[in-house]
Enzyme design. Sequence first.
Site, PDB file in Angstrom:
ATOM      1  N   LYS A  37      21.237 -40.559  11.255  1.00  0.00           N
ATOM      2  CA  LYS A  37      20.887 -39.140  11.387  1.00  0.00           C
ATOM      3  C   LYS A  37      22.184 -38.338  11.534  1.00  0.00           C
ATOM      4  O   LYS A  37      23.108 -38.763  12.225  1.00  0.00           O
ATOM      5  CB  LYS A  37      19.989 -38.953  12.621  1.00  0.00           C
ATOM      6  CG  LYS A  37      19.544 -37.514  12.844  1.00  0.00           C
ATOM      7  CD  LYS A  37      18.582 -37.407  14.026  1.00  0.00           C
ATOM      8  CE  LYS A  37      18.111 -35.978  14.260  1.00  0.00           C
ATOM      9  NZ  LYS A  37      17.172 -35.872  15.404  1.00  0.00           N
ATOM     10  N   SER A  82      12.693 -33.473  14.765  1.00  0.00           N
ATOM     11  CA  SER A  82      13.831 -33.127  13.939  1.00  0.00           C
ATOM     12  C   SER A  82      14.335 -34.256  13.046  1.00  0.00           C
ATOM     13  O   SER A  82      15.052 -34.000  12.085  1.00  0.00           O
ATOM     14  CB  SER A  82      14.971 -32.657  14.833  1.00  0.00           C
ATOM     15  OG  SER A  82      15.415 -33.724  15.659  1.00  0.00           O
ATOM     16  N   SER A 118      11.440 -35.908  18.805  1.00  0.00           N
ATOM     17  CA  SER A 118      11.991 -35.958  17.444  1.00  0.00           C
ATOM     18  C   SER A 118      12.084 -37.322  16.788  1.00  0.00           C
ATOM     19  O   SER A 118      12.464 -37.424  15.623  1.00  0.00           O
ATOM     20  CB  SER A 118      13.378 -35.339  17.425  1.00  0.00           C
ATOM     21  OG  SER A 118      13.248 -33.949  17.355  1.00  0.00           O
TER      22      SER A 118
HETATM   23  N1  GLN Z   1      10.577 -30.294  18.515  1.00  0.00           N
HETATM   24  C1  GLN Z   1      11.336 -30.251  19.728  1.00  0.00           C
HETATM   25  C2  GLN Z   1      12.343 -29.144  19.657  1.00  0.00           C
HETATM   26  O1  GLN Z   1      12.311 -28.418  18.738  1.00  0.00           O
HETATM   27  C3  GLN Z   1      12.005 -31.570  19.971  1.00  0.00           C
HETATM   28  C4  GLN Z   1      13.207 -31.773  19.161  1.00  0.00           C
HETATM   29  C5  GLN Z   1      13.907 -33.049  19.465  1.00  0.00           C
HETATM   30  O2  GLN Z   1      13.351 -33.960  20.063  1.00  0.00           O
HETATM   31  N2  GLN Z   1      15.167 -33.116  19.071  1.00  0.00           N
HETATM   32  O3  GLN Z   1      13.187 -28.984  20.500  1.00  0.00           O
END
Ligand code: GLN
Length: 486
Positions: free
Chosen positions: A78, A153, A177
């Site tokens: 990632k 994400s 995410s």
């Molecule tokens: N969807 C959540 C956010 O927007 C979690 C994102 C994540 O775990 N990096 O912060």
Amino acid sequence: MSELAHAGVAELGRLLRQKKVSAIELAKLLLDRVEQHRELNAFLDVRPEVTLAQAKAADERRARGEDGALLGVPIAHKDIFVTRDWASTASSKILQGYMSPFDATVVDNLARAGMVCLGKLNCDEFAMGSSNENSAYGNVLNPWDQGAVPGGSSGGSSATVAARLAPVATATDTGGSIREPAAFTGITGTKPTYGRPSRWGMIAFASSLDTAGLMTQTAEDCALVFNEMLGFDPKDSTSLETPREDFTRHLADPVKGLKIGVPKEFFGEGLQPDVERAVRAALAEYEKLGAQLVDISLPNAELGIPVYYVVAPAEASSNLARFDGVRYGHRAARYDDLIDMMKKSRSEGFGPEPKRRILIGTYVLSHGYYDAYFIKAMQVRRLIADDIQRAFTQCDVIAGPVTTSVAFGFGEKTTDPVAMYLADLYTVPGSLAGVPSMSLPCGFGERGRPVGLQLMANHLQEAKMLGVAHQYQQATDWHRRVPEGF
Ligand code: GLN
């Protein structure tokens, strides 16, 4: 050849060991697939010459008698992990083309084990999002249905493993995410205990929550890679000083007699019937295997989203202060003085979601609001963590849905940030508590889109959690399903 591309980590390790395939052959095969499936937009940076040099080195190590389970197995990272040999952008314009002088510890650990990196993966900008629609480099498509988001994400990571472009990808989970995109793409996504994986070289979003983990086909594959990836790192001040362990040691444990806690709050209003059906069927499968379902309650879980959206932006506003046009990445072409240079560089470099979080975070940390919002959120965070601890006095693992619905369509939630934030309703409590948690494929819902089952275990019990997942994967074949055309 597609059989080889569909093989997971454990299987590839065996084939490499038996010299049925070389690391170079594997790297070439998968680089070709990455090229063939450019339409997914999962990869941001691919440098075949670097990948092939790593593969050659892995083959040489094997020829010299080394025999590691991961030696020569391909992986992709990632773009939140910094890498010396590929650009590190966090999918932000502010870091476009940025070359890190060092590798993240996670990247380094896996490279030492001989894993061969195929390149860097698209994600939401600074890992902020639930659909990968916040990337400065465009949407990633869901291989199951190209009208659906791949989750976020870690959408590049989930699409890559679902489309079998790599047997494993790293990912990060701050509020969901790893688990949410894994659920949306029908793969196994695992977040270990907070502090187990090093955060050194992981571009920071919310430091008290950020946790590196993996997207794999199976729980067994995850355990094998965790063996090399996790461990104490003196370079990370929140790294846990736990002894090395073998994460495969509980895979064969039967689930007979296991107590699975089912939180009633995870089956309330908002849960779509197609998801509920698949998750209940998975729980019934566990009962068939001899496990016992126990009703539990996480009374403060519903406060997870409001707490998270105070704590995470507060930490983000502080972490993102380092992008000032001086030290990293983008600097505005024209400016009057230092302050103007910083303002313009940040205004031009950050996309709308990081800007929204910087504003919220600065607000909740400001004088007069700090006690009302930030301190209050920290107190409720503790209540949520206590609920989870109480639950673990009644059960061995907690199970439930990962998301309220299957993958949604592009643009469906982009105009309503709160609707987007709710995508993490069931994942945020585990993040706030720092416990290990995972998503495993458990069927399909509306429009043939995948459904995930969430498992949570207590701190440092990821080996047990992976065993519980493995037993389900021995009895079912959802994790073997591959989207058509891949
Ligand atoms: N969807 C959540 C956010 O927007 C979690 C994102 C994540 O775990 N990096 O912060």
